[in-house]
Scaffold this active site. Structure first.
Site, PDB file in Angstrom:
ATOM      1  CE  LYS A  11     -61.913  36.177 -24.141  1.00 35.39           C
ATOM      2  NZ  LYS A  11     -61.316  34.850 -24.218  1.00 35.39           N
ATOM      3  CG  ASP A 137     -66.215  35.269 -23.514  1.00 34.10           C
ATOM      4  OD1 ASP A 137     -66.429  34.687 -22.431  1.00 34.10           O
ATOM      5  OD2 ASP A 137     -65.358  34.898 -24.334  1.00 34.10           O
TER       6      ASP A 137
HETATM    7  O1  C5P Z   1     -72.060  31.793 -24.737  1.00 30.09           O
HETATM    8  P1  C5P Z   1     -71.504  31.579 -26.093  1.00 30.09           P
HETATM    9  O2  C5P Z   1     -72.570  31.596 -27.168  1.00 30.09           O
HETATM   10  O3  C5P Z   1     -70.374  32.484 -26.439  1.00 30.09           O
HETATM   11  O4  C5P Z   1     -70.885  30.109 -26.114  1.00 30.09           O
HETATM   12  C1  C5P Z   1     -70.517  29.430 -27.290  1.00 30.09           C
HETATM   13  C2  C5P Z   1     -70.481  27.936 -27.013  1.00 30.09           C
HETATM   14  O5  C5P Z   1     -69.432  27.630 -26.089  1.00 30.09           O
HETATM   15  C3  C5P Z   1     -71.741  27.415 -26.347  1.00 30.09           C
HETATM   16  O6  C5P Z   1     -72.669  27.018 -27.293  1.00 30.09           O
HETATM   17  C4  C5P Z   1     -71.240  26.246 -25.546  1.00 30.09           C
HETATM   18  O7  C5P Z   1     -71.081  25.123 -26.388  1.00 30.09           O
HETATM   19  C5  C5P Z   1     -69.838  26.663 -25.148  1.00 30.09           C
HETATM   20  N1  C5P Z   1     -69.764  27.226 -23.775  1.00 30.09           N
HETATM   21  C6  C5P Z   1     -69.822  26.373 -22.682  1.00 30.09           C
HETATM   22  N2  C5P Z   1     -69.695  26.888 -21.415  1.00 30.09           N
HETATM   23  C7  C5P Z   1     -69.484  28.196 -21.227  1.00 30.09           C
HETATM   24  C8  C5P Z   1     -69.415  29.090 -22.322  1.00 30.09           C
HETATM   25  C9  C5P Z   1     -69.554  28.565 -23.595  1.00 30.09           C
HETATM   26  O8  C5P Z   1     -70.013  25.155 -22.838  1.00 30.09           O
HETATM   27  N3  C5P Z   1     -69.308  28.661 -19.975  1.00 30.09           N
END
Ligand code: C5P
Length: 294
Positions: A11, A137
């Site tokens: 994406k 995501d």
């Molecule tokens: O949700 P995911 O595990 O993919 O996110 C990875 C990291 O990115 C999280 O640990 C966080 O530090 C950051 N993140 C964030 N805000 C979001 C998505 C991700 O701070 N909306």
């Protein structure tokens, strides 16, 4: 043993606003996701023994529970009450830590693939719950096409498809960006009790007005500051005929939108030291047909 093979598409985000840091540590987003043709391929098959095996053509990837595919299969297998084990073969083509959502897409494809293999779908709410627990995501990749993402990006509202666009992706060699780092570099303010109404209003106007061509990404400034080669790649894309160019997600890939594949192919010669991918946007219908296999 029965086998199911399906693509896991990458994406880009055509709009990515980070409104601020929330009380739970995540950031509140307003984003527009768009699937593109570049994809990994997953092949899932059932095993007699009740364990999960992951095999990948990229040996550097973890093959155990540290891999998101492994966790996606474990959660979906539990929800489907599947006794059999699962073998997953992953053909990795989407570059890692480039903001292209490859790991999240693989996880969503693993859930959808296992449902096909089991011959029974999960209830949609349960599928979404599993996806959101795996990563912000992942839910987007249950829908594909073009979609609005709000909250931490996991709340998805499918949008009408935009006209097909030619995309040239430049994955810079030697520059990878961890998403958590990119959020730290942003130094986004803590969200106040009053959400950013102006930003929200502007965002909604942008999404619905048909101004689908406007590209904006709040990660560009902080990520470009850390990696000065990236703005140079963006400028080179524009100089070589891209109508627009932008950092992909939290980086480090940069993409350009071109009027034709021929123009994009010519522009690709400007990046002899980087990995480039000539691809195009994938509509929701194309996406669902490919991942559902019908
Ligand atoms: O949700 P995911 O595990 O993919 O996110 C990875 C990291 O990115 C999280 O640990 C966080 O530090 C950051 N993140 C964030 N805000 C979001 C998505 C991700 O701070 N909306």
């Amino acid at each position: 043993m029965p086998t199911v093979a399906l693509p896991a598409f990458a994406k880009i985000n055509t709009v990515l606003y980070v409104l601020g840091r929330r009380a739970d540590g995540y950031h509140e987003l307003r984003t527009v996701f768009q699937t593109i043709g570049l994809h990994d391929t997953l092949e899932l098959s059932l095993l007699r023994r009740g364990r999960i095996e992951l095999e990948c053509d990229l040996p550097a990837l973890p093959s155990g529970r540290n891999n998101l595919i492994w966790r996606a299969v474990a959660a979906a297998r539990r929800a489907l009450r599947l006794q059999a084990g699962v073998h997953v073969r992953l053909e990795k083509r989407i570059p890692i830590a480039r903001g292209l959502g490859g790991g999240s897409s693989d996880a969503a494809a693993a859930i959808l693939g296992l449902e096909r293999l089991a011959g029974r779908p999960l209830p949609p709410e349960e599928r979404l719950r599993i996806a959101a627990a795996l990563g912000s995501d992942v839910p987007f990749f249950l829908f594909g096409g073009r979609a609005l993402g709000i909250g931490r990006g996991e709340e998805i509202y499918p949008l009408p498809d935009a006209p097909k666009r030619t995309v040239l992706l430049v994955s810079p060699s030697g520059i990878s960006v961890s998403t958590a780092d990119a959020y730290r570099w942003l130094r986004a303010p803590r969200l106040t009790a009053r959400p950013a109404h102006r930003t929200l209003r502007r965002f909604c106007a942008l999404c619905w007005s048909g101004q689908g061509s406007l590209l904006e990404n709040d990660f560009e400034a902080p990520v470009f500051r850390r990696h000065p080669r990236l703005p140079r790649i963006k400028r080179a894309l524009l100089r070589h005929g891209a109508a627009e160019a932008l950092l992909a997600g939290s980086g480090s890939a940069v993409f350009g939108i071109f009027q034709s594949p021929a123009m994009a192919r010519r522009a690709a010669f400007a990046f002899p030291d980087d990995q480039v991918f000539l691809t195009e946007t994938v509509s929701r219908e194309e996406y669902l047909r490919a991942v559902r296999g019908r």
